[in-house]
Design a protein around this motif. Structure first.
Motif, short mmCIF file in Angstrom:
data_model
loop_
_atom_site.label_atom_id
_atom_site.label_comp_id
_atom_site.label_asym_id
_atom_site.label_seq_id
_atom_site.Cartn_x
_atom_site.Cartn_y
_atom_site.Cartn_z
N ASN A 191 6.47 34.91 -31.33
CA ASN A 191 5.12 34.77 -30.78
C ASN A 191 5.18 34.71 -29.26
O ASN A 191 4.91 33.68 -28.64
N GLU A 193 3.27 35.95 -26.98
CA GLU A 193 2.00 35.70 -26.29
C GLU A 193 1.72 34.21 -26.18
O GLU A 193 1.31 33.70 -25.13
N ALA A 194 1.94 33.50 -27.30
CA ALA A 194 1.68 32.06 -27.30
C ALA A 194 2.63 31.34 -26.33
O ALA A 194 2.22 30.46 -25.58
N ASN A 196 4.17 32.57 -23.64
CA ASN A 196 3.80 32.88 -22.26
C ASN A 196 2.54 32.13 -21.84
O ASN A 196 2.41 31.69 -20.69
N SER A 197 1.61 32.00 -22.78
CA SER A 197 0.37 31.28 -22.48
C SER A 197 0.65 29.82 -22.14
O SER A 197 0.09 29.27 -21.18
#
Length: 705
Positions: A191, A193-194, A196-197
């Protein structure tokens, strides 16, 4: 690639008397066997075994384990054989290399039935020599560090396998640093994206709040220096995957997470650990329910530490771990601490767990049961969100984390749960609130005539158990509520010069929509209906002249027409107490008690102060106040406490335990009251009870308006 002399230097850092010649021979042999082989990244293959060996030096492991790392792929991937390794090095090293080879060949992410058998082999290999799994974990860690060179589908497969199997296994072995790194590396693949967020949010938070870790670390050091305690203090932000898991478990946005910082205090002695705990709790407010003493009750893998969470700077929650240097070594290495060396001497850390005993607790059932049962009860032993326990007949009962023997009893059958009197876990009688662990055998002891107690609601965790207990309590309490309702009705009717006849009660029941007069009395006793309402509906003319009721939406004088009103949750002021109002943008006026510590922050903002006083008249019993009680741990005590509150015409809106001991309970009760006089009546009634050791008003200053 690390050359052989650099590798030997890493070993000599903790073991000056290491067998350098053995390591040189293993290094040369491994390089020769892997000559010409390349990794997916294009590097020589032998860079991988050397990197694995270097990882194991961080855990200060013995020569045999370091050599095994250098040779761990030779039997599988080269012309080398078990016999040759045994002759050139030793039978011990050959056994270890062969064990790692067998683990490598297991397809742990395969179909369910095959996976169960592979897990059986995994634990059997571990049971022979736990160093096999240490090498395998280091092997997986280096592979995850270099996973980008693999094909995308292979990356996902390995990352999922790491997240589901190897990371929890490292955690169970006490190697928390390795678990966190494995989880984060797998999280990056599964995951991105999670992850990096979360990292971006951290960077934003640091820009806005500055270096919180440095400031809090400095605060802790200052407090310890003031008390003359010598200790090292370290702080860090938690790993992205740890934060993500907490967001998922608690269904919270990042902005609402509080304890995202962790601090570690390492001192000289156990006595200093408890002194430091006192300093921390004396300086910062402890968060209820977030204290664990693993020093007095160590984990099965030897882990010892004190954990507490406090409200630090700006109200931010931070977790603090307190331990000695020896405890810290075990906390970093876990079961691996058993083999560690220092200054050429095998580690004799008193807190290092015996690997043979630890692995025996996982593998004692390997000889019996089918594959699927083994998979459920050994593989899932590593996960913290589920607990699998056995009945005396060997049946498996699945329960959530934190489940108790009572949950176990209700999972078998409601009838068994209702009649439970005690329980045995692994043959030893334990309290019903004991938290069950994976693999334990639970025997429920029942008795005819036993009924659920009100305190059980706070002991169980499963919805099934809670529902069954509430249903039984309703049925059992109905008779008691009817009797209490009769007394309440008699007193209310006598007060206006009337008699509470059966006919009058049946008429009132019909007018109030109750099934019959018994239903009306039960509702009276359980405070669902007030006795005054019954009298008023039959004799409305008698309500004239009673004290004026105060509007509970605007119970104070001093509000402007457009002002909303609320009581401050921190100090919970009651009618009859001196109060002052503070204006909050978008929230109207919040009333604080005149002695509330929260008012100190508004001393320079006098324009926000509003002069308030309570209106005269009868206030509705809607003002919640928290009471902290210490009561005897005995049958029926909690039920009697609740009855005493009800007899004072007060309603309990919430009840939560903060501490349970063999001889006492500590709990917080939220009671809905009319005014300060009503509070005095309730506290006097409770204080007079012989089983109430202590009672006081509980004020939580962390609760903001």
């Amino acid at each position: 690639m690390i050359d052989v002399e650099d590798l030997i230097a890493l070993v000599r850092n903790y073991n000056p008397r290491c067998n350098a010649d053995l390591i040189r021979r293993a290094y040369a042999y491994g390089m020769k066997m892997h000559d010409g082989q390349m990794r997916k990244s294009g590097e020589p293959y032998f860079t991988h075994p050397v990197a694995v060996a270097a990882i194991l030096t961080e855990m200060q492991l013995d020569d045999a384990t370091i050599v095994t790392a250098l040779l761990h792929d030779t039997i599988e991937d080269t012309r080398s054989t078990y016999t040759e390794v045994s002759q050139l090095f030793s039978p011990e090293i050959a056994e270890l290399v062969d064990g790692v080879t067998k683990l490598t060949n297991l397809q742990l992410s395969s179909a369910q039935s095959q996976q169960a058998e592979n897990f059986r082999k995994l634990f059997m290999a571990m049971s022979k020599d736990l160093r096999v799994i240490l090498v395998k974990l280091a092997d997986r860690l280096h592979n995850m560090r270099t996973i980008k060179s693999m094909k995308p589908e292979k990356q996902v497969q390995k990352a999922r396998e790491t997240m589901e199997i190897f990371a929890p296994l490292a955690g169970r072995m006490g190697m928390q640093w390795m678990r966190e790194e494995l989880e984060d590396l797998a999280f990056r693949v599964l995951n991105p994206e999670a992850r990096n967020s979360i990292i971006r949010r951290f960077l934003t938070l640091q820009r806005e709040a500055g270096d919180v870790v440095h400031r809090i670390t400095a605060d802790i050091r200052t407090e310890l220096d003031r008390e003359g305690i010598e200790a090292a203090v370290y702080g860090r932000a938690k790993k992205p995957h740890s934060i993500w898991r907490k967001m998922q478990e608690k269904d919270l946005a990042f902005s609402r997470l509080s304890d995202i910082y962790g601090f570690r205090i390492i001192c000289r002695s156990v006595a200093d650990c408890y002194r430091i705990l006192g300093v921390i709790h004396g300086r910062w407010r402890a968060v209820p329910g977030r204290f664990k003493d693993y020093i007095s009750q160590p984990k099965s893998n030897g882990y010892r530490s004190i954990h507490t969470t406090v409200s630090g700077r700006d109200g931010k929650r931070v977790e603090v771990q307190i331990r000695t240097g020896e405890m810290h070594e075990v906390a970093e290495s876990g079961v691996a601490a058993h083999w560690s060396y220092r200054e050429g001497v095998r580690g004799r850390n008193p807190f290092a767990v015996d690997p043979a005993k630890w692995i025996a607790s996982l593998t004692e059932r390997l000889d019996e049961g089918d594959h699927d049962e083994f998979l459920e009860n050994v593989k899932l032993e590593m996960y913290s969100d589920q607990v699998f326990c056995f009945t005396p007949k060997g049946d498996v009962i699945q329960l959530p984390r934190g489940a108790t023997p009572l949950d176990f009893a209700y999972a078998i059958h409601t009838r068994i749960g209702n009649s439970t009197v005690s329980a045995k876990v692994d043959g030893i009688r334990v309290p019903l609130w004991t938290r069950l662990k994976n693999g334990q055998s639970v025997e429920i002891i029942t008795a005819e005539g036993q009924r659920p107690q009100a305190s059980w609601i706070d002991i169980v965790t499963t919805g099934r158990a809670k529902a069954a207990i509430r249903r039984s309590l309703r049925e059992e309490d109905r008779g008691r509520f009817v009797k209490l309702g009769q007394e309440l009705a008699r007193a209310a009717f006598d007060h206006v010069g009337k008699k509470a006849t059966d006919k009058a009660l049946r008429t009132a029941a019909k007018m109030l929509g109750c099934a019959d007069d018994q239903d009306l009395l039960a509702r009276l006793g359980s405070a669902e209906i007030t006795a005054r309402k019954v009298v008023e509906i039959l004799y409305p003319e008698l309500s004239i002249g009673r004290p004026d009721e105060v509007d509970d939406k605007r119970p104070v004088i001093g509000l402007q027409d457009d002002h909303l009103f609320r009581r401050a949750p921190c100090c919970q002021p009651l009618p009859g107490e001196r109060i002052v109002g503070i204006t909050y943008r978008g929230k109207g006026v919040v009333a604080h008690a005149i002695d509330c510590p929260a008012l100190a922050e508004f001393e320079s903002n006098t324009d926000r102060w509003v002069d308030l006083k309570w209106k005269a008249g009868r206030h509705a019993p809607v003002n919640t106040v928290s009471l902290e009680l210490t009561i005897s741990n005995d049958a029926g005590v909690l039920g009697r406490i609740c009855t005493l509150v009800g007899e004072q015409k007060a309603n309990i809106s919430d009840l939560r335990f903060t501490d349970r001991k063999p001889d006492f309970y500590r709990l917080i009760i939220d009671v809905d009251l009319r005014d300060v006089e009503h509070l005095h009546m309730v506290m006097t009634a409770l204080e007079a009870d012989t089983d109430v050791a202590q009672i006081g008003r509980y004020r939580d200053m962390t609760r903001k308006p």
